[in-house]
Design a protein around this motif. Structure first.
Motif, mmCIF file in Angstrom:
data_model
loop_
_atom_site.group_PDB
_atom_site.id
_atom_site.type_symbol
_atom_site.label_atom_id
_atom_site.label_comp_id
_atom_site.label_asym_id
_atom_site.label_seq_id
_atom_site.Cartn_x
_atom_site.Cartn_y
_atom_site.Cartn_z
ATOM 1 N N GLY A 35 30.994 8.638 -23.191
ATOM 2 C CA GLY A 35 30.029 9.304 -24.042
ATOM 3 C C GLY A 35 28.986 8.410 -24.663
ATOM 4 O O GLY A 35 28.013 8.903 -25.232
ATOM 5 N N MET A 36 29.155 7.085 -24.579
ATOM 6 C CA MET A 36 28.165 6.193 -25.181
ATOM 7 C C MET A 36 26.829 6.278 -24.464
ATOM 8 O O MET A 36 25.786 5.998 -25.059
ATOM 9 C CB MET A 36 28.670 4.745 -25.150
ATOM 10 N N ASN A 37 26.852 6.668 -23.202
ATOM 11 C CA ASN A 37 25.595 6.784 -22.455
ATOM 12 C C ASN A 37 24.766 7.984 -22.891
ATOM 13 O O ASN A 37 23.585 8.064 -22.554
ATOM 14 C CB ASN A 37 25.875 6.880 -20.951
ATOM 15 N N ALA A 38 25.368 8.921 -23.623
ATOM 16 C CA ALA A 38 24.630 10.115 -24.018
ATOM 17 C C ALA A 38 23.422 9.783 -24.892
ATOM 18 O O ALA A 38 22.318 10.269 -24.629
ATOM 19 C CB ALA A 38 25.546 11.112 -24.722
ATOM 20 N N PRO A 39 23.554 8.964 -25.945
ATOM 21 C CA PRO A 39 22.380 8.645 -26.759
ATOM 22 C C PRO A 39 21.617 7.410 -26.285
ATOM 23 O O PRO A 39 20.607 7.046 -26.889
ATOM 24 C CB PRO A 39 22.980 8.395 -28.146
ATOM 25 N N ALA A 40 22.099 6.738 -25.239
ATOM 26 C CA ALA A 40 21.510 5.467 -24.820
ATOM 27 C C ALA A 40 20.901 5.575 -23.434
ATOM 28 O O ALA A 40 21.451 6.220 -22.543
ATOM 29 C CB ALA A 40 22.574 4.369 -24.833
ATOM 30 N N PHE A 41 19.751 4.917 -23.249
ATOM 31 C CA PHE A 41 19.162 4.784 -21.915
ATOM 32 C C PHE A 41 19.421 3.369 -21.444
ATOM 33 O O PHE A 41 19.002 2.394 -22.091
ATOM 34 C CB PHE A 41 17.667 5.066 -21.926
ATOM 35 N N THR A 42 20.121 3.233 -20.344
ATOM 36 C CA THR A 42 20.474 1.921 -19.816
ATOM 37 C C THR A 42 20.240 1.872 -18.323
ATOM 38 O O THR A 42 20.277 2.893 -17.633
ATOM 39 C CB THR A 42 21.956 1.593 -20.085
ATOM 40 N N ILE A 43 20.017 0.669 -17.829
ATOM 41 C CA ILE A 43 20.006 0.381 -16.399
ATOM 42 C C ILE A 43 20.792 -0.903 -16.229
ATOM 43 O O ILE A 43 20.501 -1.908 -16.891
ATOM 44 C CB ILE A 43 18.574 0.219 -15.857
ATOM 45 N N ALA A 44 21.798 -0.868 -15.390
ATOM 46 C CA ALA A 44 22.666 -2.025 -15.229
ATOM 47 C C ALA A 44 21.857 -3.274 -14.898
ATOM 48 O O ALA A 44 21.048 -3.273 -13.966
ATOM 49 C CB ALA A 44 23.697 -1.760 -14.135
ATOM 50 N N GLY A 45 22.057 -4.316 -15.673
ATOM 51 C CA GLY A 45 21.374 -5.573 -15.442
ATOM 52 C C GLY A 45 20.014 -5.666 -16.094
ATOM 53 O O GLY A 45 19.362 -6.716 -16.002
ATOM 54 N N GLY A 208 27.120 17.171 -22.792
ATOM 55 C CA GLY A 208 26.548 18.095 -23.758
ATOM 56 C C GLY A 208 27.131 17.928 -25.144
ATOM 57 O O GLY A 208 26.407 17.908 -26.148
ATOM 58 N N ILE A 209 28.474 17.786 -25.229
ATOM 59 C CA ILE A 209 29.115 17.568 -26.528
ATOM 60 C C ILE A 209 28.669 16.247 -27.116
ATOM 61 O O ILE A 209 28.349 16.145 -28.303
ATOM 62 C CB ILE A 209 30.649 17.615 -26.383
ATOM 63 N N ALA A 210 28.639 15.189 -26.285
ATOM 64 C CA ALA A 210 28.230 13.873 -26.784
ATOM 65 C C ALA A 210 26.796 13.891 -27.303
ATOM 66 O O ALA A 210 26.460 13.200 -28.259
ATOM 67 C CB ALA A 210 28.380 12.825 -25.690
ATOM 68 N N ALA A 211 25.939 14.704 -26.677
ATOM 69 C CA ALA A 211 24.528 14.735 -27.054
ATOM 70 C C ALA A 211 24.262 15.654 -28.238
ATOM 71 O O ALA A 211 23.516 15.299 -29.158
ATOM 72 C CB ALA A 211 23.683 15.183 -25.864
ATOM 73 N N PHE A 212 24.868 16.848 -28.233
ATOM 74 C CA PHE A 212 24.515 17.870 -29.230
ATOM 75 C C PHE A 212 25.682 18.333 -30.092
ATOM 76 O O PHE A 212 25.466 18.949 -31.140
ATOM 77 C CB PHE A 212 23.913 19.092 -28.532
ATOM 78 N N GLY A 213 26.922 18.090 -29.666
ATOM 79 C CA GLY A 213 28.067 18.545 -30.438
ATOM 80 C C GLY A 213 28.565 19.904 -29.999
ATOM 81 O O GLY A 213 27.920 20.618 -29.232
ATOM 82 N N ARG A 214 29.736 20.254 -30.499
ATOM 83 C CA ARG A 214 30.312 21.568 -30.216
ATOM 84 C C ARG A 214 29.635 22.645 -31.051
ATOM 85 O O ARG A 214 28.904 22.353 -31.991
ATOM 86 C CB ARG A 214 31.806 21.567 -30.527
ATOM 87 N N ALA A 215 29.911 23.883 -30.729
ATOM 88 C CA ALA A 215 29.339 25.007 -31.473
ATOM 89 C C ALA A 215 30.197 25.304 -32.698
ATOM 90 O O ALA A 215 31.016 26.211 -32.710
ATOM 91 C CB ALA A 215 29.263 26.242 -30.568
ATOM 92 N N ILE A 216 30.027 24.496 -33.745
ATOM 93 C CA ILE A 216 30.720 24.727 -35.008
ATOM 94 C C ILE A 216 29.686 24.697 -36.111
ATOM 95 O O ILE A 216 28.515 24.405 -35.888
ATOM 96 C CB ILE A 216 31.823 23.674 -35.269
#
Length: 390
Positions: A35-45, A208-216
């Motif tokens: 889930g760490m990739n949800a808020p982060a933009f990465t490219i290996a290397g 989707g959960i990592a980016a926006f959360g559950r429906a609570i």
């Protein structure tokens, strides 16, 4: 099924999800998982901010404007020429096969995750979800076995099996209402004993959960104690010396509890209601007066934080170390990034450790300036160290 392209202009959530990603340098593809990739933009290397920023824009064009893989490859080649980036060694930079594979992975991975993250904002409000297998090329047996399963949306199974569920996976999900389900009973989620688990660790999360959360209820996100670090503390992992404490280049500001006075002080120091800093990695840090609002809303009030405003530029532009940490909300599952600029400053008998920036849509906001003991400053070293002073 044909290759998916962007053109999500009508899906605001997908566009917003990708636009709000923060550029995070990484050396290996597996540095950020679960889930760490949800808020982060990465490219290996890719460890240079300028390169990541250009690549972020190139992928965003695919998502927002519907550009194809070939369009992206042209942008990719232009960025490589301008930035001089080497793809895992100079010997591979001119390899047509490797270029085709690498660009396809970057393009399809980002487009698919943005699409599925955007869909989640709608799907999470359905009581049931139906798994749909769509991967024609290189189909996976377990993904085919899940095809057609209708499982309750709040079942933990979706936390690890909401697609994509692997590199190149093009499975999707359909929302099912109670009316549509009718008298049919939903399926039970496959248990570990019933399935041949094939979801790789790097895909075993719900984008989707990592980016926006559950429906609570939204009120569930207000308690800061609900946010827990996803990373352990790593000060010893990097074999770094203790943080030195030096004299600051500017004095502290007078103490005050007047919000209008503090806001005016921000304007006087930085020339407006927002300020942009360039850190040693060439990353752009835009800080706004939202930090003052956050301080005012804290139970303890300003607690002297307003006195440290003059040190903000020095700490961000000339830090000792830069760390990136990830936190997961325990009720919603949403993941956020915190960026820490660490610099030890001695002001009289007071010790200042650094600045913590929190990511919000479109910008970074300063949450706090840490002041305390050298041990406390050391505790800011959490997550991934992305830059350090030699």
């Amino acid at each position: 099924m044909p290759d998916i392209v962007g053109n999500f202009g009508s899906m605001d959530e997908a566009v917003r999800y990708f636009r709000d990603k923060k550029n995070i340098p990484t050396r290996r593809w597996d540095e950020l998982l679960h889930g760490m990739n949800a808020p982060a933009f990465t490219i290996a290397g890719a460890t240079e901010e300028a390169f990541l920023a250009d690549m972020h824009k190139a992928v965003a064009a695919a998502i927002e404007k519907g550009e194809t893989l070939e369009d992206f490859r042209q942008r990719f080649d232009d960025i490589i020429r301008r930035q001089g980036w080497k793809m895992s060694g100079a010997e591979k930079a001119d390899n047509a096969g490797y270029r085709a594979w690498r660009t396809s992975v970057i393009y399809h991975t980002n487009v698919r995750t943005a699409y599925m993250a955007g869909r989640w904002e709608t799907l999470k409000h359905f009581p049931y979800l139906k798994y749909k297998h769509n991967t024609v090329n290189n189909p996976r047996k377990d993904h085919q076995e899940w095809d057609g399963l209708i499982i309750a949306t709040d079942d933990p199974w979706w936390e690890t099996h909401y697609p994509p569920n692997g590199w190149g996976c093009r499975c999707t999900v359909i929302g099912i209402s109670k009316q549509r389900l009718g008298t049919q009973k939903p399926d039970a989620a496959p248990t570990p004993a019933m399935r041949d688990e094939k979801v790789p660790a790097e895909w075993r999360y719900n984008v989707g959960i990592a980016a926006f959360g559950r429906a609570i209820e939204k009120t569930a996100t207000t308690d800061p104690r609900d946010w827990l670090p996803m990373d352990p503390y790593f000060p010893d992992h990097y074999d770094r010396p203790d943080i030195p404490f030096d004299a600051p280049t500017v004095p502290l500001a007078p103490r005050t509890d007047s919000i209008p006075e503090i806001r005016q002080r921000f304007r006087d120091l930085f020339g407006g209601d927002s300020v942009t800093f360039i850190d040693p990695t060439d990353a752009v840090m835009s800080v706004t007066q939202a930090m003052i609002t956050h301080w005012a809303e804290k139970q303890g009030g300003f607690e002297g934080r307003e006195a440290y405003l003059p040190l903000l530029r020095e700490i961000i532009e000339d830090p000792y170390e830069i760390w990136v940490g990830f936190e997961r909300h325990q009720r919603t599952g949403k993941v956020r990034i915190r960026r820490r600029y660490i610099k030890g400053l001695m002001v009289g008998k007071k010790k200042i450790g650094g600045v913590v920036l929190d990511s919000i849509p479109g910008e970074w906001v300063a949450l706090t300036m840490f002041h305390g003991s050298p041990t406390g400053a050391k505790n800011l070293r959490t997550g991934r160290m992305t830059w350090f002073r030699k």
